[in-house]
Design a protein around this motif. Structure first.
Motif, PDB file in Angstrom:
ATOM      1  N   LEU A 269       0.800  -1.219   0.000  1.00 40.35           N
ATOM      2  CA  LEU A 269       0.000   0.000   0.000  1.00 40.35           C
ATOM      3  C   LEU A 269       0.834   1.270   0.000  1.00 40.35           C
ATOM      4  CD1 LEU A 269      -2.895  -0.983   2.423  1.00 40.35           C
ATOM      5  CD2 LEU A 269      -2.948  -0.861  -0.071  1.00 40.35           C
ATOM      6  N   LEU A 270       1.954   1.305   0.718  1.00 38.77           N
ATOM      7  CA  LEU A 270       2.747   2.527   0.737  1.00 38.77           C
ATOM      8  C   LEU A 270       3.243   2.899  -0.665  1.00 38.77           C
ATOM      9  CD1 LEU A 270       4.029   4.856   2.231  1.00 38.77           C
ATOM     10  CD2 LEU A 270       5.988   3.390   2.760  1.00 38.77           C
ATOM     11  N   PRO A 271       3.838   1.965  -1.429  1.00 37.14           N
ATOM     12  CA  PRO A 271       4.215   2.336  -2.801  1.00 37.14           C
ATOM     13  C   PRO A 271       3.006   2.731  -3.654  1.00 37.14           C
ATOM     14  CG  PRO A 271       5.325   0.308  -2.140  1.00 37.14           C
ATOM     15  CD  PRO A 271       4.299   0.606  -1.087  1.00 37.14           C
ATOM     16  N   ALA A 272       1.877   2.006  -3.509  1.00 39.56           N
ATOM     17  CA  ALA A 272       0.702   2.315  -4.322  1.00 39.56           C
ATOM     18  C   ALA A 272       0.125   3.681  -3.976  1.00 39.56           C
ATOM     19  CB  ALA A 272      -0.356   1.225  -4.135  1.00 39.56           C
ATOM     20  N   PHE A 273      -0.032   3.968  -2.673  1.00 38.02           N
ATOM     21  CA  PHE A 273      -0.541   5.280  -2.258  1.00 38.02           C
ATOM     22  C   PHE A 273       0.402   6.399  -2.684  1.00 38.02           C
ATOM     23  CE2 PHE A 273      -3.018   3.365   1.560  1.00 38.02           C
ATOM     24  CZ  PHE A 273      -4.075   3.068   0.719  1.00 38.02           C
ATOM     25  N   SER A 274       1.702   6.153  -2.613  1.00 40.30           N
ATOM     26  CA  SER A 274       2.673   7.197  -2.969  1.00 40.30           C
ATOM     27  C   SER A 274       2.572   7.570  -4.441  1.00 40.30           C
ATOM     28  CB  SER A 274       4.098   6.713  -2.638  1.00 40.30           C
ATOM     29  OG  SER A 274       4.248   6.490  -1.256  1.00 40.30           O
ATOM     30  N   ARG A 275       2.222   6.599  -5.284  1.00 43.03           N
ATOM     31  CA  ARG A 275       2.099   6.885  -6.709  1.00 43.03           C
ATOM     32  C   ARG A 275       0.933   7.826  -7.008  1.00 43.03           C
ATOM     33  NH1 ARG A 275       4.668   3.121 -10.238  1.00 43.03           N
ATOM     34  NH2 ARG A 275       6.604   2.473  -9.195  1.00 43.03           N
ATOM     35  N   ILE A 276      -0.100   7.836  -6.151  1.00 46.78           N
ATOM     36  CA  ILE A 276      -1.292   8.661  -6.406  1.00 46.78           C
ATOM     37  C   ILE A 276      -1.493   9.685  -5.295  1.00 46.78           C
ATOM     38  CG2 ILE A 276      -2.456   6.893  -7.781  1.00 46.78           C
ATOM     39  CD1 ILE A 276      -4.114   6.190  -5.296  1.00 46.78           C
ATOM     40  N   GLN A 277      -0.381  10.112  -4.657  1.00 45.02           N
ATOM     41  CA  GLN A 277      -0.493  10.981  -3.487  1.00 45.02           C
ATOM     42  C   GLN A 277      -1.122  12.332  -3.802  1.00 45.02           C
ATOM     43  OE1 GLN A 277       3.566  12.686  -2.299  1.00 45.02           O
ATOM     44  NE2 GLN A 277       4.163  10.851  -3.446  1.00 45.02           N
ATOM     45  N   HIS A 278      -1.159  12.750  -5.076  1.00 47.22           N
ATOM     46  CA  HIS A 278      -1.752  14.038  -5.438  1.00 47.22           C
ATOM     47  C   HIS A 278      -3.152  13.895  -6.041  1.00 47.22           C
ATOM     48  CE1 HIS A 278       2.096  15.798  -4.550  1.00 47.22           C
ATOM     49  NE2 HIS A 278       2.704  15.054  -5.463  1.00 47.22           N
ATOM     50  N   GLU A 279      -3.688  12.674  -6.068  1.00 52.40           N
ATOM     51  CA  GLU A 279      -5.025  12.434  -6.647  1.00 52.40           C
ATOM     52  C   GLU A 279      -5.995  12.170  -5.493  1.00 52.40           C
ATOM     53  OE1 GLU A 279      -5.041   9.673  -9.981  1.00 52.40           O
ATOM     54  OE2 GLU A 279      -2.857   9.890 -10.152  1.00 52.40           O
ATOM     55  N   THR A 346      -0.475   4.438   7.224  1.00 55.48           N
ATOM     56  CA  THR A 346       0.228   4.260   5.956  1.00 55.48           C
ATOM     57  C   THR A 346      -0.249   5.264   4.921  1.00 55.48           C
ATOM     58  OG1 THR A 346       0.534   1.890   6.385  1.00 55.48           O
ATOM     59  CG2 THR A 346       0.737   2.626   4.104  1.00 55.48           C
ATOM     60  N   LEU A 347      -1.557   5.500   4.874  1.00 54.53           N
ATOM     61  CA  LEU A 347      -2.112   6.486   3.941  1.00 54.53           C
ATOM     62  C   LEU A 347      -1.580   7.881   4.264  1.00 54.53           C
ATOM     63  CD1 LEU A 347      -3.996   7.443   1.727  1.00 54.53           C
ATOM     64  CD2 LEU A 347      -5.891   7.356   3.353  1.00 54.53           C
ATOM     65  N   VAL A 348      -1.566   8.239   5.536  1.00 55.62           N
ATOM     66  CA  VAL A 348      -1.051   9.542   5.946  1.00 55.62           C
ATOM     67  C   VAL A 348       0.428   9.670   5.584  1.00 55.62           C
ATOM     68  CG1 VAL A 348      -0.520  10.959   7.966  1.00 55.62           C
ATOM     69  CG2 VAL A 348      -2.750   9.852   7.776  1.00 55.62           C
ATOM     70  N   GLU A 349       1.176   8.581   5.770  1.00 56.20           N
ATOM     71  CA  GLU A 349       2.603   8.576   5.446  1.00 56.20           C
ATOM     72  C   GLU A 349       2.827   8.799   3.959  1.00 56.20           C
ATOM     73  OE1 GLU A 349       5.940   5.234   6.144  1.00 56.20           O
ATOM     74  OE2 GLU A 349       4.697   5.663   7.894  1.00 56.20           O
ATOM     75  N   ALA A 350       1.996   8.181   3.130  1.00 57.36           N
ATOM     76  CA  ALA A 350       2.114   8.356   1.688  1.00 57.36           C
ATOM     77  C   ALA A 350       1.823   9.795   1.275  1.00 57.36           C
ATOM     78  CB  ALA A 350       1.160   7.401   0.969  1.00 57.36           C
ATOM     79  N   LEU A 351       0.946  10.466   2.003  1.00 58.43           N
ATOM     80  CA  LEU A 351       0.636  11.865   1.725  1.00 58.43           C
ATOM     81  C   LEU A 351       1.761  12.802   2.160  1.00 58.43           C
ATOM     82  CD1 LEU A 351      -3.110  11.947   2.866  1.00 58.43           C
ATOM     83  CD2 LEU A 351      -2.273  12.281   0.533  1.00 58.43           C
ATOM     84  N   GLY A 352       2.695  12.289   2.957  1.00 60.80           N
ATOM     85  CA  GLY A 352       3.775  13.114   3.467  1.00 60.80           C
ATOM     86  C   GLY A 352       3.378  13.910   4.696  1.00 60.80           C
ATOM     87  N   ALA A 353       2.163  13.719   5.202  1.00 59.77           N
ATOM     88  CA  ALA A 353       1.671  14.475   6.367  1.00 59.77           C
ATOM     89  C   ALA A 353       2.043  13.745   7.654  1.00 59.77           C
ATOM     90  CB  ALA A 353       0.163  14.661   6.259  1.00 59.77           C
ATOM     91  N   VAL A 354       3.341  13.614   7.900  1.00 58.22           N
ATOM     92  CA  VAL A 354       3.809  12.801   9.016  1.00 58.22           C
ATOM     93  C   VAL A 354       3.688  13.548  10.342  1.00 58.22           C
ATOM     94  CG1 VAL A 354       5.706  11.347   9.812  1.00 58.22           C
ATOM     95  CG2 VAL A 354       5.407  11.742   7.381  1.00 58.22           C
ATOM     96  N   GLY A 355       3.696  14.890  10.300  1.00 54.53           N
ATOM     97  CA  GLY A 355       3.610  15.658  11.531  1.00 54.53           C
ATOM     98  C   GLY A 355       2.318  15.410  12.295  1.00 54.53           C
ATOM     99  N   GLY A 356       1.187  15.345  11.572  1.00 51.76           N
ATOM    100  CA  GLY A 356      -0.084  15.054  12.225  1.00 51.76           C
ATOM    101  C   GLY A 356      -0.108  13.667  12.831  1.00 51.76           C
ATOM    102  N   LYS A 357       0.567  12.740  12.197  1.00 51.69           N
ATOM    103  CA  LYS A 357       0.649  11.382  12.720  1.00 51.69           C
ATOM    104  C   LYS A 357       1.420  11.365  14.039  1.00 51.69           C
ATOM    105  CE  LYS A 357       2.003   6.724  11.174  1.00 51.69           C
ATOM    106  NZ  LYS A 357       2.671   5.953  10.102  1.00 51.69           N
TER     107      LYS A 357
END
Length: 496
Positions: A269-279, A346-357
């Motif tokens: 999921l992390l690679p898959a979510f990262s590919r569509i992080q702007h969609e 994992t979804l939040v991590e793919a978005l790069g929003a690690v601070g909220g996590k």
């Protein structure tokens, strides 16, 4: 089905196949080791891992996730990541080596615990050095290679080494040797496939760029360590080494299938979510689908394990582990809730929003620490400590869903529906297994009771697969091709 979806589905199949094979090996391995070693041996190793997990996430430095998530990656970047891994791994090992005596004293462990911690700490170097290669395999979506490496390293490095050493009378050191073999092969096998450059490249600016993301991932991992293992730390310090061993085996039995499912899916999921992080729309749909699938799988599976805990402990671990049986249901529920939250993370991590996590994990930590203090004050023992851990996981998952519902408001109804459907199926399975227990009675042979329970649970789950088209998670599994068509009702209709 898009190309990304198709690749992701194939990845899920491969990782789940590897996980299923791992479980098939882990169960007899655990049964054998439970009879070759004592609760004190497992307690020592559990306390050693508890200390090592303090540096576990810093040893990796979030480097694997950073390699996967970066929008672009050059050979120069890989050299920088490997150099950073070498530095961080060496520093982590050195820190644990120096801190081992004080850590053993903190948990009131015997003198041998210091030696066990120092020897096992070599795994921190293996983990760090293997992070770039594992990240490259994940980034390239080479899921079959990941699955094969994981399975071979576990079977050869961990199981074969551990059992051989135990048969030779190594005691707790058989667990140490198995752990080192496992992590060593997890670093070596992926590198043999990608063969990235191992020439050091000290570029401070590039290292800061990697650690800007990877460092936050490490902080999150460290906070997860504190919240996950705070209860174990309290047990080791205030109850004893043997109680820690009972807790450790109960936790393994309660979470083994659940954890294998979560780890397998996260690698995909992390690679898959990262590919569509702007969609945003695709991410929202993926979020709802993941919640539907994971809740529909993890919670009913917890019901099977929890309702059969007495029989599972008796048959798999043996009579000396009877104290673990009462801990399995609550540990299993905490594990299921925590693993569902991991998918949200994992979804939040793919978005790069690690601070909220990080903020969510801090809140969870405060809840767990406060709950543990109350449990110790009331003198409720291990069970009240586990309740504190469970409450912490529930708070964490609630906060994740509040956040994600704001990001993806269109998915609120589907997510709520997923939880309601999973809860209903879980209650049905637990009630059915409780009825089996009451009908057969305590005087019935343990193996017969377990066989009857697993048969009833299997029949219910098979019926759900074939006729559960009203369940959103089941529809997602069918649409994504995650279920063999011969098990579904649609295949039966075609045959007619």
């Amino acid at each position: 089905m898009t190309q990304l979806t198709s690749v992701t589905v194939r990845g899920v199949r491969w990782t789940y196949l590897s996980s299923a094979a791992g479980i098939a090996v882990q169960i007899p391995y655990s049964a054998a080791m439970a009879r070759l070693l004592t609760p004190e041996d497992f307690g020592l190793m559990a306390l050693a891992h508890l200390i090592l997990r303090f540096a576990h996430n810093f040893a990796q430095g979030g480097l694997r996730s950073a390699v996967v998530q970066r929008p672009s990656l050059t050979d120069r970047d890989v050299r920088v990541v490997f150099t950073l891994a070498l530095v961080v791994g060496t520093l982590s090992f050195s820190a644990i080596w120096l801190a081992a005596p004080y850590a053993a004293e903190l948990v009131h462990g015997p003198a041998e615990l210091t030696r066990v911690i120092r020897a096992t700490a070599l795994m921190l170097i293996f983990m760090a050095l293997g992070a770039p290669a594992n990240g490259l395999l994940g980034r390239g979506m080479r899921y079959r290679a990941i699955a094969v490496c994981d399975f071979c390293s576990f079977v050869v490095g961990y199981c074969v080494t551990g059992i051989t050493s135990a048969l030779l009378g190594a005691g707790v050191w058989s667990l140490v040797y198995g752990t080192l073999g496992w992590y060593g092969l997890q670093a070596l096998l992926p590198y043999a496939l990608v063969r990235h450059s191992v020439r050091p490249l000290f570029d401070l600016r590039a290292m800061r760029d990697v650690m800007r993301y990877g460092g936050k991932v490490s902080v999150n991992g460290f906070l997860e360590y504190l919240t996950d293992d705070f209860g174990k730390l309290a047990i080791g310090r205030y109850v004893g080494v043997a109680a820690t061993g009972l807790y450790d085996r109960a936790a393994l039995l309660a979470s083994l299938p659940l954890l294998q499912i979560q780890q397998a899916a996260s690698k995909v999921l992390l690679p898959a979510f990262s590919r569509i992080q702007h969609e945003t729309s695709r991410l929202g749909t993926s979020h709802a689908d993941c919640v539907s699938l994971t809740t529909l799988v993890l919670f009913p599976l917890w019901a099977v394990i929890g309702a059969s805990s007495t029989q599972l402990v008796a048959l798999l671990l043996g009579g000396q582990w009877g104290g673990s049986a009462a801990l399995v249901p609550i540990l299993g529920l905490a594990s299921a809730v925590g693993l569902v939250a991991q998918f949200s993370g994992t979804l939040v991590e793919a978005l790069g929003a690690v601070g909220g996590k990080v903020a969510i994990h801090l809140v969870q930590l405060v809840v767990v620490v406060a709950g543990t203090a109350v449990a110790l004050f009331l003198g409720g023992g291990v069970h009240r400590l586990m309740v504190a851990v469970l409450v912490g996981y529930l708070v964490k998952q609630t906060l994740f869903h509040v956040w994600l519902n704001r990001l993806f408001p269109a998915t609120r109804r589907l997510v709520a529906q997923a939880y309601a459907q999973a809860a209903a199926l879980t209650a049905l399975i637990w009630l059915a297994l409780w009825t089996v227990q009451q009908a057969l009675g305590d005087g019935c042979p343990v193996a017969l009771i377990l066989t009857a329970k697993l048969s009833v649970a299997g029949a219910l789950l098979l019926g759900c697969v074939r006729y559960g088209s009203g369940l959103h998670g089941m529809r997602v599994a069918r649409e994504r091709g995650l279920l063999p068509r011969k098990l579904t009702r649609e295949r039966l209709r075609e045959a007619c």
